[in-house]
Design a protein around this motif. Structure first.
Motif, PDB file in Angstrom:
ATOM      1  N   ARG A 170       1.687   1.638  -3.356  1.00 30.22           N
ATOM      2  CA  ARG A 170       1.201   2.278  -4.084  1.00 30.22           C
ATOM      3  C   ARG A 170       0.598   3.920  -4.052  1.00 30.22           C
ATOM      4  NH1 ARG A 170      -1.573  -2.227  -2.403  1.00 30.22           N
ATOM      5  NH2 ARG A 170      -2.089  -3.688  -3.896  1.00 30.22           N
ATOM      6  N   VAL A 171       0.975   4.408  -3.305  1.00 32.81           N
ATOM      7  CA  VAL A 171       0.959   6.051  -2.870  1.00 32.81           C
ATOM      8  C   VAL A 171       1.755   6.098  -3.480  1.00 32.81           C
ATOM      9  CG1 VAL A 171       0.856   7.164  -0.743  1.00 32.81           C
ATOM     10  CG2 VAL A 171      -0.443   5.816  -0.951  1.00 32.81           C
ATOM     11  N   ASP A 212      -4.092   4.808 -12.011  1.00 25.78           N
ATOM     12  CA  ASP A 212      -3.910   4.701 -10.654  1.00 25.78           C
ATOM     13  C   ASP A 212      -3.208   3.243 -10.422  1.00 25.78           C
ATOM     14  OD1 ASP A 212      -5.800   3.502  -9.612  1.00 25.78           O
ATOM     15  OD2 ASP A 212      -6.082   5.830  -8.779  1.00 25.78           O
ATOM     16  N   SER A 227      -9.233   9.230   0.601  1.00 23.21           N
ATOM     17  CA  SER A 227      -8.726   9.214   0.512  1.00 23.21           C
ATOM     18  C   SER A 227      -7.352   9.621  -0.924  1.00 23.21           C
ATOM     19  CB  SER A 227      -8.075   7.597   0.271  1.00 23.21           C
ATOM     20  OG  SER A 227      -8.803   6.656  -0.270  1.00 23.21           O
ATOM     21  N   GLY A 258      -7.045   7.381  -3.936  1.00 25.66           N
ATOM     22  CA  GLY A 258      -6.409   6.701  -3.276  1.00 25.66           C
ATOM     23  C   GLY A 258      -7.480   5.349  -3.524  1.00 25.66           C
ATOM     24  N   SER A 259      -7.010   4.257  -2.235  1.00 23.95           N
ATOM     25  CA  SER A 259      -7.287   3.336  -1.950  1.00 23.95           C
ATOM     26  C   SER A 259      -8.572   3.059  -1.120  1.00 23.95           C
ATOM     27  CB  SER A 259      -6.143   2.643  -0.610  1.00 23.95           C
ATOM     28  OG  SER A 259      -6.760   3.273   0.131  1.00 23.95           O
ATOM     29  N   LYS A 280       2.330   9.339  -6.298  1.00 25.59           N
ATOM     30  CA  LYS A 280       2.859  10.633  -6.135  1.00 25.59           C
ATOM     31  C   LYS A 280       3.785  11.039  -7.318  1.00 25.59           C
ATOM     32  CE  LYS A 280       2.456  10.815  -1.593  1.00 25.59           C
ATOM     33  NZ  LYS A 280       3.117  11.721   0.542  1.00 25.59           N
ATOM     34  N   GLU A 308       1.049  -1.131  -0.006  1.00 24.14           N
ATOM     35  CA  GLU A 308      -0.119  -0.045   0.097  1.00 24.14           C
ATOM     36  C   GLU A 308       0.905   1.277  -0.192  1.00 24.14           C
ATOM     37  OE1 GLU A 308      -3.631   1.708  -0.466  1.00 24.14           O
ATOM     38  OE2 GLU A 308      -3.302   0.320  -0.185  1.00 24.14           O
ATOM     39  N   GLN A 309       1.857   1.562   0.971  1.00 23.62           N
ATOM     40  CA  GLN A 309       2.717   2.261   0.616  1.00 23.62           C
ATOM     41  C   GLN A 309       3.247   2.962  -0.690  1.00 23.62           C
ATOM     42  OE1 GLN A 309       6.061   1.387   3.285  1.00 23.62           O
ATOM     43  NE2 GLN A 309       4.877   2.736   4.920  1.00 23.62           N
ATOM     44  N   ILE A 334      -5.160  11.825  -3.029  1.00 18.97           N
ATOM     45  CA  ILE A 334      -3.885  12.574  -2.952  1.00 18.97           C
ATOM     46  C   ILE A 334      -4.038  12.861  -4.404  1.00 18.97           C
ATOM     47  CG2 ILE A 334      -1.578  11.343  -3.144  1.00 18.97           C
ATOM     48  CD1 ILE A 334      -2.404   9.113  -2.639  1.00 18.97           C
ATOM     49  N   GLU A 343       0.310   8.446   4.186  1.00 16.08           N
ATOM     50  CA  GLU A 343       0.622   6.977   3.575  1.00 16.08           C
ATOM     51  C   GLU A 343      -1.137   6.565   4.025  1.00 16.08           C
ATOM     52  OE1 GLU A 343       3.548   6.446   1.310  1.00 16.08           O
ATOM     53  OE2 GLU A 343       3.291   8.414   1.849  1.00 16.08           O
ATOM     54  N   VAL A 344      -1.859   6.501   3.067  1.00 20.54           N
ATOM     55  CA  VAL A 344      -3.071   6.423   3.384  1.00 20.54           C
ATOM     56  C   VAL A 344      -3.032   4.580   3.997  1.00 20.54           C
ATOM     57  CG1 VAL A 344      -5.005   5.272   2.236  1.00 20.54           C
ATOM     58  CG2 VAL A 344      -3.507   6.996   1.137  1.00 20.54           C
TER      59      VAL A 344
END
Length: 111
Positions: free
Chosen positions: A8-9, A68, A97, A89-90, A13, A5-6, A99, A109-110
């Motif tokens: 993906r964020v 995304d 969420s 976002g997620s 970005k 998940e980190q 971004i 960090e979602v």
């Protein structure tokens, strides 16, 4: 939060920064950003709706419009040359969420 998940964020970005750079080049060449109706596709293929860009780069500004990491299209809005590029976002459209280019440096960090 999991490492995937980190990642993906981080990817969101990076994508937003790349899209913003392409939009800035488009504006440099054509005097304005694509309209909301023209969308991000204007970075890949020359828009056929008004305003038609006068100096559109023959090979485009992006090879394709990325999606995304959650498989959704990036969102784009142009409100009087104030552009917003974002992912829901997620949690998707109904979550909270987002971004975007307005919060890219502070987006958590979602989880």
């Amino acid at each position: 939060m999991s490492r995937p998940e980190q990642a993906r964020v981080v990817k969101v970005k990076q994508d937003i920064l790349a899209i913003q750079s392409a939009l800035d080049l488009y504006k440099l060449d054509n005097g304005s950003y694509p309209t909301t109706d023209q969308g991000l596709q204007a970075l890949v293929t020359k828009p056929g709706i008004q305003p038609i860009p006068r100096n559109w780069k023959s090979d485009g500004y992006l090879q394709d419009v990325p999606v995304d990491p959650w498989g959704l299209a990036y969102q784009y809005m142009n409100d009087n040359e104030q552009v917003k590029i974002f992912s829901y976002g997620s949690k998707g459209k109904d979550g909270n969420s987002e971004i975007g280019n307005w919060n890219i440096n502070t987006a958590a960090e979602v989880s």
